[in-house]
Design a protein around this motif. Structure first.
Motif, short mmCIF file in Angstrom:
data_model
loop_
_atom_site.label_atom_id
_atom_site.label_comp_id
_atom_site.label_asym_id
_atom_site.label_seq_id
_atom_site.Cartn_x
_atom_site.Cartn_y
_atom_site.Cartn_z
N ASP A 89 29.78 45.05 43.34
CA ASP A 89 30.77 44.39 42.48
C ASP A 89 32.12 45.10 42.56
O ASP A 89 33.01 44.85 41.75
N ASP A 90 32.26 45.97 43.55
CA ASP A 90 33.52 46.67 43.80
C ASP A 90 33.49 47.11 45.26
O ASP A 90 32.52 46.87 45.98
N TYR A 91 34.56 47.79 45.69
CA TYR A 91 34.57 48.30 47.06
C TYR A 91 33.38 49.22 47.29
O TYR A 91 32.89 49.88 46.36
N THR A 106 37.50 44.34 50.55
CA THR A 106 36.65 43.26 50.05
C THR A 106 35.43 43.82 49.34
O THR A 106 35.03 44.96 49.54
N ILE A 107 34.83 42.95 48.53
CA ILE A 107 33.54 43.25 47.91
C ILE A 107 32.47 42.59 48.77
O ILE A 107 32.60 41.43 49.16
N ALA A 194 39.70 41.61 47.33
CA ALA A 194 40.06 42.07 45.99
C ALA A 194 41.19 43.07 46.10
O ALA A 194 41.03 44.13 46.72
N ARG A 196 43.93 45.82 44.38
CA ARG A 196 43.63 46.99 43.55
C ARG A 196 44.11 46.81 42.11
O ARG A 196 44.85 47.63 41.57
N LYS A 201 40.04 42.03 40.99
CA LYS A 201 38.62 42.28 41.19
C LYS A 201 37.77 41.31 40.37
O LYS A 201 36.71 40.86 40.83
N ALA A 204 37.69 38.16 42.34
CA ALA A 204 36.77 38.26 43.48
C ALA A 204 35.32 38.10 43.03
O ALA A 204 34.52 37.42 43.69
N ARG A 205 34.97 38.72 41.92
CA ARG A 205 33.60 38.59 41.41
C ARG A 205 33.28 37.16 41.02
O ARG A 205 32.16 36.68 41.24
N GLU A 229 27.52 41.44 39.54
CA GLU A 229 27.55 42.62 38.66
C GLU A 229 26.14 43.07 38.29
O GLU A 229 25.84 44.27 38.26
N VAL A 430 46.08 45.00 49.84
CA VAL A 430 45.51 45.37 48.54
C VAL A 430 46.52 46.13 47.70
O VAL A 430 46.53 46.02 46.47
#
Length: 502
Positions: A89-91, A106-107, A194, A196, A201, A204-205, A229, A430
């Motif tokens: 759910d993140d980098y 990207t995620i 996503a 920064r 973010k 993106a999720r 997540e 980003v």
């Protein structure tokens, strides 16, 4: 191409001279000729099969995640049971020391599909903000990209059926299409851009939660819903390994994904699970089965093949360096011009599997690499370097279709710097989208690369920290426009400053 009617075992027997023991050494030339042929064949087959062994080894996630559901394997990587999708759910964490050259743009999500067991339903997102980048890269056992869908190709929201080489049937009602894999194993890699910022973010999720794959038997009418997540929170560790152990020593995961000592046994397993391959790979698959048969019945041939494999493995890893691989792309940068669309380029495909496995099709993303400066000297963190983009000359990507670019810093083993003092591992879209960078008065963008923090305020704003020792650079250009595709656009060179870290 019509295959030989002889079985691999029969063809293998023919590789041993009928009378190698003639008196006075008269049979020696025939023995040497056959040995040279087998040695050459083993070397080429090692390069050909390296990506397949690498990929099939990653299906260990099936067992690791069985019963655990989609999650984060080892707490660091997207993993899932067979034919399901796992997410971050993140980098990807810069601390990890298992996957080389991940992006920091990207995620990720990932699905390793066994299409011999069941077809897979792939869902694409319907609610995507304009200009937001997402993609699904579908690769076969050998890492060749067979399908690439997403914002770049303006793929609509809906469902696709992913099928194996032996599937027969019709497109299910309401589906957008059928995507066929030439091998039973298909790799689906999900990437969602996503910037920064927390807002980027979250966006993106939201897109990633509409994007995923499930076994066909688990499909249901209407849109499917995924939860990246929840997947990222579901950290799954094998017995004997804990999060605290990895935090204390990330190098516990540092090992090559292909073991030269077990290569042929591993290749046998991969080919048994994937009896059909693409037309580009079919002739070599037939040769591989002959060599496997030869190695199985004769200890002398086995010793020769295994010795050749050890040498080929060492040589492959020396050639697969950022300062060696690829063709010149101007100003000291290199690129593999057929990235992802490998065809019969077995050596280039093997190099890519070593340094950045699962690269996208080059129409989707072009990767520029380098390990030297403008003077042809290896990049070292003790020096200061600059990369200057003149006004209006940033990499020409198509932002309307989600395009972005980035310059990522890696150490000499192609991992990100774990202790970046400003939290940066790359510089590009980003940061621009987060308003983090400073342009010069003439409109140029000057990036600063060094281990030590630059003393100047404007340099600190555009500083990409380097490791203390040798490092390498990779520029990603997602959704490239014609100047990138045809090579008329050139990235700026990497210039070394006179200043050196004390």
């Amino acid at each position: 191409m019509k295959e030989s009617a002889l079985q691999p075992e029969a063809l293998a027997r023919a590789l041993s001279p009928a009378h190698a023991d003639l008196p006075d050494g008269a049979g020696a030339p025939a023995r040497l000729a056959n040995e040279k042929y087998v040695e050459s064949l083993a070397r080429i087959l090692f390069y050909w099969g390296y990506p397949a062994v690498n990929t099939y080894g990653r299906t260990s996630c099936w067992e690791a995640m069985k019963g655990a559901g989609p999650g984060a394997t080892l707490g660091l990587f997207p993993g899932a049971p067979k034919n399901h999708t796992g997410y971050l759910d993140d980098y990807m964490s810069a601390l990890q020391r298992k996957v080389v050259t991940p992006n920091n743009d990207t995620i990720y999500g990932a699905c390793f599909a066994d299409l011999a067991e069941d077809s897979v339903v792939l869902q694409t997102p319907s609610q995507v903000p304009p200009g937001h980048y997402w993609t699904v890269q579908m690769a076969d056992l050998f890492t060749t990209v067979t399908h690439q869908i997403g914002s770049a190709s303006r793929t609509p929201g809906g469902k696709f059926l992913v099928v194996g080489p032996d599937w027969q049937g019709e497109k299910p009602p309401g589906f957008l299409g059928v995507l066929r894999s030439p091998t039973n194993l298909a790799v689906l890699m999900f990437r969602c851009f996503a910037a920064r910022t927390p807002e980027a973010k979250a966006q993106a999720r939201s897109v990633l939660n509409q994007l995923g794959a499930v076994p066909q038997k688990e499909d249901r009418p209407g849109p499917l819903r995924f939860d990246c997540e929840a997947s990222a929170r579901n950290k799954v560790f094998p017995r004997g390994l804990t999060a605290d152990m990895l935090a204390a020593d990330p190098d516990l995961l540092r090992h090559r994904p292909v073991n030269a000592l077990t290569f042929w046994d591993d290749l046998q397993v991969a080919l048994d699970a994937n009896p059909r391959v693409s037309t580009d790979d079919a002739p070599m698959a037939a040769q591989a089965r002959v060599l496997l048969a030869l190695r199985a019945v004769d200890p002398a041939w086995r010793a020769l093949v295994d010795r050749t494999t050890l040498a080929a493995n060492a040589e492959l890893h020396e050639s697969a360096k950022y300062h060696q691989a690829g063709a010149a792309a101007g100003n000291g940068w290199q690129r593999q011009e057929n990235g992802g669309a490998w065809g019969s380029d077995w050596f280039g495909r093997a190099q890519a599997a070593v340094i950045y496995i699962y690269v996208n099709d080059f129409h989707e993303a072009i990767y520029f690499i380098r390990g030297t400066d403008a003077q042809g000297e290896l990049l070292q963190g003790r020096y200061r370097y600059t990369v200057t983009f003149p006004k209006g000359a940033l990499p020409p990507v198509d932002r309307d279709r989600g395009g972005f670019w980035s310059l990522t810093m890696y150490d000499q083993d192609y991992f990100m710097v774990p202790d970046s003092p400003n939290g940066r591992h790359n510089i590009g879209t980003v940061n621009l989208d987060a308003n983090e960078l400073a342009f010069a008065s003439d409109g140029s963008l000057v990036l600063h690369l060094s281990h030590a923090e630059p003393p100047e305020a404007d340099a600190r704003a555009n500083w990409l920290p380097a490791p203390a020792g040798q490092f390498a650079l990779l520029v990603r250009t997602y959704v490239p426009t014609p100047p990138l595709l045809d090579g008329s656009y050139r990235l700026p060179d990497v210039q070394k400053s006179v200043a050196r870290e004390a």
